[in-house]
Write a protein that holds these residues in place. Structure first.
Motif, PDB file in Angstrom:
ATOM      1  N   ALA A  27     -28.375  40.000 -44.064  1.00 46.65           N
ATOM      2  CA  ALA A  27     -28.944  39.611 -42.771  1.00 46.65           C
ATOM      3  C   ALA A  27     -30.398  39.195 -42.920  1.00 46.65           C
ATOM      4  O   ALA A  27     -30.854  38.236 -42.295  1.00 46.65           O
ATOM      5  CB  ALA A  27     -28.810  40.758 -41.771  1.00 46.65           C
ATOM      6  N   GLU A  28     -31.130  39.903 -43.757  1.00 41.27           N
ATOM      7  CA  GLU A  28     -32.531  39.551 -43.987  1.00 41.27           C
ATOM      8  C   GLU A  28     -32.633  38.159 -44.607  1.00 41.27           C
ATOM      9  O   GLU A  28     -33.491  37.359 -44.228  1.00 41.27           O
ATOM     10  CB  GLU A  28     -33.176  40.578 -44.903  1.00 41.27           C
ATOM     11  CG  GLU A  28     -34.622  40.297 -45.204  1.00 41.27           C
ATOM     12  CD  GLU A  28     -35.226  41.337 -46.144  1.00 41.27           C
ATOM     13  OE1 GLU A  28     -36.340  41.095 -46.583  1.00 41.27           O
ATOM     14  OE2 GLU A  28     -34.583  42.343 -46.429  1.00 41.27           O
ATOM     15  N   ARG A  69     -36.775  49.727 -36.432  1.00 45.40           N
ATOM     16  CA  ARG A  69     -36.653  48.483 -35.674  1.00 45.40           C
ATOM     17  C   ARG A  69     -36.091  47.371 -36.556  1.00 45.40           C
ATOM     18  O   ARG A  69     -35.253  46.583 -36.115  1.00 45.40           O
ATOM     19  CB  ARG A  69     -38.004  48.075 -35.102  1.00 45.40           C
ATOM     20  CG  ARG A  69     -38.434  48.947 -33.954  1.00 45.40           C
ATOM     21  CD  ARG A  69     -39.786  48.551 -33.439  1.00 45.40           C
ATOM     22  NE  ARG A  69     -40.127  49.326 -32.255  1.00 45.40           N
ATOM     23  CZ  ARG A  69     -41.359  49.511 -31.835  1.00 45.40           C
ATOM     24  NH1 ARG A  69     -42.377  48.987 -32.479  1.00 45.40           N
ATOM     25  NH2 ARG A  69     -41.579  50.225 -30.752  1.00 45.40           N
ATOM     26  N   GLN A  70     -36.560  47.298 -37.790  1.00 42.33           N
ATOM     27  CA  GLN A  70     -36.030  46.297 -38.722  1.00 42.33           C
ATOM     28  C   GLN A  70     -34.521  46.483 -38.890  1.00 42.33           C
ATOM     29  O   GLN A  70     -33.750  45.529 -38.801  1.00 42.33           O
ATOM     30  CB  GLN A  70     -36.706  46.430 -40.089  1.00 42.33           C
ATOM     31  CG  GLN A  70     -38.132  45.985 -40.141  1.00 42.33           C
ATOM     32  CD  GLN A  70     -38.734  46.191 -41.517  1.00 42.33           C
ATOM     33  OE1 GLN A  70     -38.031  46.378 -42.504  1.00 42.33           O
ATOM     34  NE2 GLN A  70     -40.053  46.158 -41.586  1.00 42.33           N
ATOM     35  N   PHE A  75     -28.882  45.038 -38.389  1.00 42.45           N
ATOM     36  CA  PHE A  75     -27.507  45.420 -38.066  1.00 42.45           C
ATOM     37  C   PHE A  75     -26.955  44.552 -36.935  1.00 42.45           C
ATOM     38  O   PHE A  75     -25.817  44.106 -36.989  1.00 42.45           O
ATOM     39  CB  PHE A  75     -27.407  46.898 -37.687  1.00 42.45           C
ATOM     40  CG  PHE A  75     -27.363  47.828 -38.869  1.00 42.45           C
ATOM     41  CD1 PHE A  75     -26.508  47.616 -39.932  1.00 42.45           C
ATOM     42  CD2 PHE A  75     -28.188  48.937 -38.913  1.00 42.45           C
ATOM     43  CE1 PHE A  75     -26.468  48.461 -41.016  1.00 42.45           C
ATOM     44  CE2 PHE A  75     -28.161  49.800 -39.991  1.00 42.45           C
ATOM     45  CZ  PHE A  75     -27.305  49.557 -41.046  1.00 42.45           C
ATOM     46  N   TYR A  76     -27.771  44.316 -35.919  1.00 42.87           N
ATOM     47  CA  TYR A  76     -27.330  43.490 -34.785  1.00 42.87           C
ATOM     48  C   TYR A  76     -27.014  42.071 -35.234  1.00 42.87           C
ATOM     49  O   TYR A  76     -25.977  41.516 -34.880  1.00 42.87           O
ATOM     50  CB  TYR A  76     -28.410  43.489 -33.710  1.00 42.87           C
ATOM     51  CG  TYR A  76     -28.110  42.586 -32.541  1.00 42.87           C
ATOM     52  CD1 TYR A  76     -27.062  42.871 -31.665  1.00 42.87           C
ATOM     53  CD2 TYR A  76     -28.858  41.442 -32.313  1.00 42.87           C
ATOM     54  CE1 TYR A  76     -26.774  42.041 -30.598  1.00 42.87           C
ATOM     55  CE2 TYR A  76     -28.591  40.608 -31.245  1.00 42.87           C
ATOM     56  CZ  TYR A  76     -27.551  40.906 -30.392  1.00 42.87           C
ATOM     57  OH  TYR A  76     -27.268  40.079 -29.338  1.00 42.87           O
ATOM     58  N   PHE A  77     -27.901  41.480 -36.024  1.00 37.88           N
ATOM     59  CA  PHE A  77     -27.656  40.117 -36.502  1.00 37.88           C
ATOM     60  C   PHE A  77     -26.408  40.058 -37.363  1.00 37.88           C
ATOM     61  O   PHE A  77     -25.631  39.115 -37.300  1.00 37.88           O
ATOM     62  CB  PHE A  77     -28.850  39.602 -37.318  1.00 37.88           C
ATOM     63  CG  PHE A  77     -30.128  39.464 -36.535  1.00 37.88           C
ATOM     64  CD1 PHE A  77     -30.129  39.247 -35.163  1.00 37.88           C
ATOM     65  CD2 PHE A  77     -31.344  39.553 -37.174  1.00 37.88           C
ATOM     66  CE1 PHE A  77     -31.311  39.114 -34.446  1.00 37.88           C
ATOM     67  CE2 PHE A  77     -32.541  39.422 -36.469  1.00 37.88           C
ATOM     68  CZ  PHE A  77     -32.515  39.206 -35.111  1.00 37.88           C
ATOM     69  N   ASN A  78     -26.204  41.073 -38.162  1.00 43.41           N
ATOM     70  CA  ASN A  78     -25.097  41.073 -39.102  1.00 43.41           C
ATOM     71  C   ASN A  78     -23.745  41.373 -38.443  1.00 43.41           C
ATOM     72  O   ASN A  78     -22.710  41.065 -39.024  1.00 43.41           O
ATOM     73  CB  ASN A  78     -25.357  42.093 -40.209  1.00 43.41           C
ATOM     74  CG  ASN A  78     -24.434  41.899 -41.370  1.00 43.41           C
ATOM     75  OD1 ASN A  78     -24.239  40.787 -41.824  1.00 43.41           O
ATOM     76  ND2 ASN A  78     -23.860  42.977 -41.854  1.00 43.41           N
ATOM     77  N   ALA A  88     -27.924  32.135 -33.472  1.00 42.14           N
ATOM     78  CA  ALA A  88     -28.273  32.196 -32.046  1.00 42.14           C
ATOM     79  C   ALA A  88     -28.966  33.517 -31.716  1.00 42.14           C
ATOM     80  O   ALA A  88     -29.924  33.547 -30.940  1.00 42.14           O
ATOM     81  CB  ALA A  88     -27.028  32.015 -31.187  1.00 42.14           C
ATOM     82  N   ARG A  89     -28.486  34.605 -32.298  1.00 45.53           N
ATOM     83  CA  ARG A  89     -29.107  35.907 -32.055  1.00 45.53           C
ATOM     84  C   ARG A  89     -30.530  35.939 -32.602  1.00 45.53           C
ATOM     85  O   ARG A  89     -31.433  36.481 -31.977  1.00 45.53           O
ATOM     86  CB  ARG A  89     -28.279  37.022 -32.699  1.00 45.53           C
ATOM     87  CG  ARG A  89     -26.989  37.294 -31.966  1.00 45.53           C
ATOM     88  CD  ARG A  89     -26.199  38.394 -32.626  1.00 45.53           C
ATOM     89  NE  ARG A  89     -24.989  38.670 -31.874  1.00 45.53           N
ATOM     90  CZ  ARG A  89     -24.147  39.655 -32.142  1.00 45.53           C
ATOM     91  NH1 ARG A  89     -24.387  40.465 -33.161  1.00 45.53           N
ATOM     92  NH2 ARG A  89     -23.076  39.833 -31.411  1.00 45.53           N
TER      93      ARG A  89
END
Length: 106
Positions: A27-28, A69-70, A75-78, A88-89
């Motif tokens: 994700a990063e 927070r990172q 996790f949300y993006f992934n 989009a996220r």
């Protein structure tokens, strides 16, 4: 028997942890991948400079967030299955990252 179950649980937790780390890394990488692609395709020198500066700002802002927070953002993006959704996220939360806010913060 109880010892074997504990060892199995520890292995399962380790596997979950390693999978999570791989997901965070991926994700990063996707977070910072898009802007250099756009920069490479840009013809205007001012646009290229602005994109490069923007990417530097985003990286600095992201790494200045607390680890929690990172991790929340990553996790949300992934969680998105499609790359379009992930992008989009990221775009949606870009300013929030620059503002130093966590995922659910206003």
């Amino acid at each position: 028997m109880e010892r074997k179950k504990q060892t199995s649980n520890a292995k399962d937790l380790r596997d979950i942890f390693l999978t999570g780390l791989k997901d965070i890394y991926w994700a990063e990488q996707s977070l910072t991948k898009k802007l250099p692609e756009i920069e490479a395709k840009a013809f205007d020198v001012r646009l290229k400079t602005a994109i490069k500066d923007h990417l530097a700002q985003l990286k600095k802002a992201f790494y200045s967030l607390t680890p929690g927070r990172q991790k929340g953002y990553l996790f949300y993006f992934n969680q998105a299955k499609q790359s379009r959704t992930r992008e989009a996220r990221i775009e949606k939360h870009y300013q929030q990252i620059l503002d130093g806010k966590g995922l659910g913060e206003k």
